[in-house]
Scaffold this active site. Sequence first.
Site, PDB file in Angstrom:
ATOM      1  N   ASP A  11       0.884  -1.179   0.000  1.00 27.31           N
ATOM      2  CA  ASP A  11       0.000   0.000   0.000  1.00 27.31           C
ATOM      3  C   ASP A  11       0.916   1.221   0.000  1.00 27.31           C
ATOM      4  O   ASP A  11       2.133   1.103   0.173  1.00 27.31           O
ATOM      5  CB  ASP A  11      -0.891  -0.018   1.266  1.00 27.31           C
ATOM      6  N   SER A  12       0.306   2.390  -0.123  1.00 30.55           N
ATOM      7  CA  SER A  12       1.091   3.617  -0.040  1.00 30.55           C
ATOM      8  C   SER A  12       1.576   3.864   1.391  1.00 30.55           C
ATOM      9  O   SER A  12       2.559   4.564   1.595  1.00 30.55           O
ATOM     10  CB  SER A  12       0.231   4.796  -0.488  1.00 30.55           C
ATOM     11  N   CYS A  74      -4.356  -1.722  -1.683  1.00 29.16           N
ATOM     12  CA  CYS A  74      -4.573  -0.299  -1.926  1.00 29.16           C
ATOM     13  C   CYS A  74      -5.603  -0.184  -3.047  1.00 29.16           C
ATOM     14  O   CYS A  74      -5.394  -0.733  -4.138  1.00 29.16           O
ATOM     15  CB  CYS A  74      -3.249   0.343  -2.356  1.00 29.16           C
ATOM     16  N   GLU A 152      -3.119   8.301   8.907  1.00 26.90           N
ATOM     17  CA  GLU A 152      -1.655   8.199   9.044  1.00 26.90           C
ATOM     18  C   GLU A 152      -1.177   8.898  10.322  1.00 26.90           C
ATOM     19  O   GLU A 152      -0.124   8.586  10.861  1.00 26.90           O
ATOM     20  CB  GLU A 152      -0.953   8.813   7.821  1.00 26.90           C
ATOM     21  N   CYS A 183     -11.123   2.665   0.380  1.00 28.83           N
ATOM     22  CA  CYS A 183      -9.706   2.996   0.615  1.00 28.83           C
ATOM     23  C   CYS A 183      -9.319   2.203   1.851  1.00 28.83           C
ATOM     24  O   CYS A 183     -10.074   2.184   2.837  1.00 28.83           O
ATOM     25  CB  CYS A 183      -9.543   4.492   0.863  1.00 28.83           C
ATOM     26  N   THR A 184      -8.175   1.538   1.789  1.00 29.67           N
ATOM     27  CA  THR A 184      -7.825   0.636   2.890  1.00 29.67           C
ATOM     28  C   THR A 184      -7.455   1.385   4.171  1.00 29.67           C
ATOM     29  O   THR A 184      -7.317   0.765   5.225  1.00 29.67           O
ATOM     30  CB  THR A 184      -6.681  -0.315   2.467  1.00 29.67           C
ATOM     31  N   HIS A 185      -7.292   2.695   4.090  1.00 27.42           N
ATOM     32  CA  HIS A 185      -7.106   3.485   5.317  1.00 27.42           C
ATOM     33  C   HIS A 185      -8.425   3.674   6.078  1.00 27.42           C
ATOM     34  O   HIS A 185      -8.423   3.876   7.283  1.00 27.42           O
ATOM     35  CB  HIS A 185      -6.565   4.889   4.994  1.00 27.42           C
TER      36      HIS A 185
HETATM   37  N1  DGL Z   1      -4.826   3.143   1.100  1.00 26.81           N
HETATM   38  C1  DGL Z   1      -4.894   3.557  -0.242  1.00 26.81           C
HETATM   39  C2  DGL Z   1      -6.171   3.147  -0.926  1.00 26.81           C
HETATM   40  O1  DGL Z   1      -6.759   2.142  -0.560  1.00 26.81           O
HETATM   41  C3  DGL Z   1      -4.491   4.927  -0.676  1.00 26.81           C
HETATM   42  C4  DGL Z   1      -4.179   6.010   0.255  1.00 26.81           C
HETATM   43  C5  DGL Z   1      -3.387   7.105  -0.458  1.00 26.81           C
HETATM   44  O2  DGL Z   1      -2.188   6.929  -0.570  1.00 26.81           O
HETATM   45  O3  DGL Z   1      -4.001   8.075  -0.918  1.00 26.81           O
HETATM   46  O4  DGL Z   1      -6.613   3.766  -1.858  1.00 26.81           O
END
Ligand code: DGL
Length: 265
Positions: A11-12, A74, A152, A183-185
């Site tokens: 992921d990022s 991600c 984050e 989004c996985t966040h």
């Molecule tokens: N966690 C990532 C996703 O699922 C991206 C977060 C990001 O870097 O913008 O899209």
Amino acid sequence: MSDRRPIGVFDSGIGGLTVLSALCCHLPEERFVYLGDTARLPYGTKSGETVTRYALRAAQFLAGEEIKMLVIACNTASAAALPALERELPVPVIGVVEPGARAAVARSSGAIGLIGTESTVASGAYQRAIQVVGGTSIVRARACPLFVPLAEEGWFDHPVTQAVASIYLGEFCGTVDTLILGCTHYPLLKSAIARAVGGGIVLVDSAVAVAEEVAARLRTDGTAGEGGGGRVRLLVTDAPARIARIAALILGDDTPPLQLVDLPL
Ligand code: DGL
């Protein structure tokens, strides 16, 4: 025969740890190597071309770790780069968008909403995936770019996060029965998101569906790694001490030490 090669996950940043956590629960005997591309975070505000370039570098790095499968943990990278990664990598590649779409269609009786990064929402990838799995269309979609930095920062259930969630999500109240956390966040902010949308809306993320898909693929390919115990390695491209603090909030006491690695640009 047991295949003890690790599964690569990237992921990022820390968001993909929500997927890693489900993978570890579901597949406790597998070994995982996780890469958080924190030097290039966020991916979600960048163009599809740039995200594809970053994702290819991350995937090629993990391929060098002798992985047997790659999980793109991600949504942004899955939406922009899945076909490119499938072409480039010599191992199976699993993204999070299709499993997430399937999970949403299974839970919804029709009106599905989507939140995600700007790049994921603009890509239309969920809309297409929902049609492929036989669902109706997404009735409302919204990018929530402030959610990634809040996650984050470790502000999972903070008053500022709650205020931002209320501003972003009011429009979903009464208009959808299911909301995809695309989004996985975002699962890290689930409490604040749930309060902002109120009761009666099911929140769906792809982590468990991805873990089930990985398990099924390992079985079909005969590459499951039984015996020998699971193990996780965590790699980041920047700020390991800072990320270690947040990773411990997600993975708990078993969080392994973070290792700094460099990816060529
Ligand atoms: N966690 C990532 C996703 O699922 C991206 C977060 C990001 O870097 O913008 O899209």
